[in-house]
Enzyme design. Structure first.
Site, mmCIF file in Angstrom:
data_model
loop_
_atom_site.group_PDB
_atom_site.id
_atom_site.type_symbol
_atom_site.label_atom_id
_atom_site.label_comp_id
_atom_site.label_asym_id
_atom_site.label_seq_id
_atom_site.Cartn_x
_atom_site.Cartn_y
_atom_site.Cartn_z
ATOM 1 N N SER A 162 9.821 9.999 -1.130
ATOM 2 C CA SER A 162 9.025 8.841 -0.709
ATOM 3 C C SER A 162 8.569 8.075 -1.934
ATOM 4 O O SER A 162 8.470 8.634 -3.035
ATOM 5 C CB SER A 162 7.786 9.313 0.060
ATOM 6 O OG SER A 162 6.909 8.241 0.323
ATOM 7 N N TYR A 206 -0.548 14.477 0.446
ATOM 8 C CA TYR A 206 0.781 13.948 0.798
ATOM 9 C C TYR A 206 1.505 13.539 -0.482
ATOM 10 O O TYR A 206 2.688 13.862 -0.667
ATOM 11 C CB TYR A 206 0.669 12.769 1.767
ATOM 12 C CG TYR A 206 2.028 12.247 2.196
ATOM 13 C CD1 TYR A 206 2.898 13.045 2.943
ATOM 14 C CD2 TYR A 206 2.453 10.964 1.835
ATOM 15 C CE1 TYR A 206 4.158 12.580 3.315
ATOM 16 C CE2 TYR A 206 3.705 10.487 2.216
ATOM 17 C CZ TYR A 206 4.563 11.297 2.949
ATOM 18 O OH TYR A 206 5.807 10.846 3.318
HETATM 19 P P1 NDP Z 1 8.751 10.988 12.226
HETATM 20 O O1 NDP Z 1 7.384 11.497 12.536
HETATM 21 O O2 NDP Z 1 9.343 9.954 13.111
HETATM 22 O O3 NDP Z 1 9.774 12.214 12.121
HETATM 23 C C1 NDP Z 1 9.421 13.418 11.518
HETATM 24 C C2 NDP Z 1 10.415 14.487 11.935
HETATM 25 O O4 NDP Z 1 10.077 15.710 11.253
HETATM 26 C C3 NDP Z 1 10.390 14.762 13.421
HETATM 27 O O5 NDP Z 1 11.710 14.893 13.887
HETATM 28 C C4 NDP Z 1 9.663 16.089 13.531
HETATM 29 O O6 NDP Z 1 10.188 16.815 14.624
HETATM 30 C C5 NDP Z 1 10.061 16.761 12.215
HETATM 31 N N1 NDP Z 1 9.108 17.794 11.808
HETATM 32 C C6 NDP Z 1 7.812 17.633 11.445
HETATM 33 N N2 NDP Z 1 7.249 18.824 11.189
HETATM 34 C C7 NDP Z 1 8.225 19.764 11.394
HETATM 35 C C8 NDP Z 1 8.260 21.180 11.310
HETATM 36 N N3 NDP Z 1 7.171 21.886 10.936
HETATM 37 N N4 NDP Z 1 9.414 21.825 11.598
HETATM 38 C C9 NDP Z 1 10.506 21.121 11.974
HETATM 39 N N5 NDP Z 1 10.541 19.784 12.060
HETATM 40 C C10 NDP Z 1 9.405 19.114 11.791
HETATM 41 O O7 NDP Z 1 8.660 10.450 10.724
HETATM 42 P P2 NDP Z 1 9.761 9.859 9.736
HETATM 43 O O8 NDP Z 1 11.070 9.768 10.356
HETATM 44 O O9 NDP Z 1 9.180 8.639 9.144
HETATM 45 O O10 NDP Z 1 9.723 10.990 8.617
HETATM 46 C C11 NDP Z 1 10.870 11.654 8.147
HETATM 47 C C12 NDP Z 1 10.702 11.931 6.666
HETATM 48 O O11 NDP Z 1 10.599 10.694 5.966
HETATM 49 C C13 NDP Z 1 9.438 12.719 6.299
HETATM 50 O O12 NDP Z 1 9.775 13.672 5.310
HETATM 51 C C14 NDP Z 1 8.513 11.646 5.727
HETATM 52 O O13 NDP Z 1 7.595 12.189 4.816
HETATM 53 C C15 NDP Z 1 9.527 10.746 5.058
HETATM 54 N N6 NDP Z 1 9.118 9.390 4.769
HETATM 55 C C16 NDP Z 1 8.637 8.580 5.766
HETATM 56 C C17 NDP Z 1 8.250 7.286 5.463
HETATM 57 C C18 NDP Z 1 7.664 6.367 6.481
HETATM 58 O O14 NDP Z 1 7.015 5.372 6.093
HETATM 59 N N7 NDP Z 1 7.860 6.616 7.778
HETATM 60 C C19 NDP Z 1 8.404 6.745 4.096
HETATM 61 C C20 NDP Z 1 8.905 7.685 3.137
HETATM 62 C C21 NDP Z 1 9.269 8.945 3.484
HETATM 63 P P3 NDP Z 1 9.338 17.740 15.629
HETATM 64 O O15 NDP Z 1 7.988 17.117 15.782
HETATM 65 O O16 NDP Z 1 10.180 17.762 16.862
HETATM 66 O O17 NDP Z 1 9.298 19.066 14.937
HETATM 67 C C1 8X3 Z 2 5.550 7.374 3.556
HETATM 68 C C2 8X3 Z 2 5.236 6.102 2.850
HETATM 69 O O1 8X3 Z 2 3.407 4.799 1.649
HETATM 70 O O2 8X3 Z 2 2.825 5.843 3.772
HETATM 71 O O3 8X3 Z 2 6.033 8.332 2.678
HETATM 72 O O4 8X3 Z 2 3.112 7.169 1.820
HETATM 73 S S1 8X3 Z 2 3.565 5.995 2.499
#
Ligand code: NDP
Ligand code: 8X3
Length: 257
Positions: free
Chosen positions: A143, A156
């Site tokens: 991220s 985070y």
């Molecule tokens: P979502 O919340 O849409 O997706 C997160 C996914 O992670 C879900 O499928 C969830 O599935 C899974 N997950 C969470 N905890 C667990 C666990 N303990 N075991 C197994 N699966 C888990 O968020 P994003 O798609 O945005 O996030 C995906 C990745 O991208 C993360 O690592 C996040 O930190 C990163 N990210 C996101 C950004 C944003 O702005 N959205 C920016 C930068 C990075 P379930 O609940 O079914 O387990």
């Molecule tokens: C998710 C992006 O800026 O909310 O990793 O941390 S931010």
């Protein structure tokens, strides 16, 4: 938690991409795009109904387990036959919980972030890597929060800085085995991420994206598939991908939409 392992009774028809956290957001978009590009895909997550729906609608294989649970992770991955060992492992499962100063931090929130984003990524990698072959790739989802800290983001931020460090060290450790390691580092992406961070406060979640156009999950999936599909002699170390309206973790043009 309900667990299952589905879709491994047939041989994969293309190269295998295994993506954790594919029940929503970036992981789901990656699975959808990979299927369209001809990959044989394995999706994972904790929400069994969503994994089952993806298995049914996309024809992917699916596993239900919590990446924080080492025994459950090992047991789930042990059900995967050799033909389905990933050519590309996308360590995507992750989350932020809460946004607030470190001196008012909530221990449970801290544990969820560190256990999922750092130890969960390690658990899945540790189980898969011994079985992966030369030419395979690992793509970690980092991220902008792993490059620039911001107020309220301490744990985070720490977890995503850890992903950056792990990506570098894993690349060095796996160099002799010919396994590539890279990361994608997105800025704001509109997914369920903010609903999770604000614990179901959808108004607070929506406000994160006020006044500018965020990335879509498919934009990040596109970067992941680009990294996954480079020729064998090319390794993309990091794709730092931001909305056009976001210059850093703390510079947003909220008058751009
Ligand atoms: P979502 O919340 O849409 O997706 C997160 C996914 O992670 C879900 O499928 C969830 O599935 C899974 N997950 C969470 N905890 C667990 C666990 N303990 N075991 C197994 N699966 C888990 O968020 P994003 O798609 O945005 O996030 C995906 C990745 O991208 C993360 O690592 C996040 O930190 C990163 N990210 C996101 C950004 C944003 O702005 N959205 C920016 C930068 C990075 P379930 O609940 O079914 O387990
Ligand atoms: C998710 C992006 O800026 O909310 O990793 O941390 S931010």
């Amino acid at each position: 938690m309900e667990t299952f392992s589905q879709g491994f009774d047939r041989a994969p028809s293309g190269r295998v991409l295994f993506v954790t956290g594919a029940t929503s957001g970036i992981g789901e978009a990656t699975a959808r795009m990979a299927v369209a590009d001809g990959w044989s895909v394995v999706v994972t997550g904790r929400r069994a109904d969503r994994v089952a729906a993806l298995v049914e609608s996309l024809g992917v294989a699916g596993l239900v387990f919590d990446v924080r649970d080492r025994e459950a992770t090992a047991a789930a991955l042990a059900t995967v036959p050799e033909a389905w060992v990933p050519d590309v492992l996308v360590n995507n499962a992750g989350l932020a919980v809460g946004l607030g100063p470190v001196d008012a931090g909530v221990y449970e929130d801290w544990d969820r972030m560190v256990d999922t984003n750092v130890k969960g990524l390690l658990n899945v990698s540790r189980e898969w890597l011994p079985r992966m072959k030369a030419g395979a790739r690992v793509i970690n989802v980092g991220s902008v929060a792993g490059k620039q800290a911001y107020p309220g983001g301490a744990v985070y931020n720490a977890s995503k800085f850890a992903v950056e460090g792990l990506t570098q060290a894993m690349r060095m450790d796996l160099l002799p085995r010919g396994i590539q390691v890279g990361q994608v580092s997105p800025g704001a992406v509109e997914t369920e991420f903010s609903n999770v961070r604000f614990k179901g406060d959808d108004a607070a979640a929506d406000a994160v994206y006020d006044g500018f156009e965020p990335l879509r999950a498919a934009d990040v999936a596109d970067a992941i598939l680009y990294m996954a599909s480079r020729p064998a002699h090319v390794c993309i170390h990091d794709v730092w991908i931001m909305p056009a309206a976001q210059a850093s973790a703390y510079h947003l043009n909220r008058a751009s939409k």
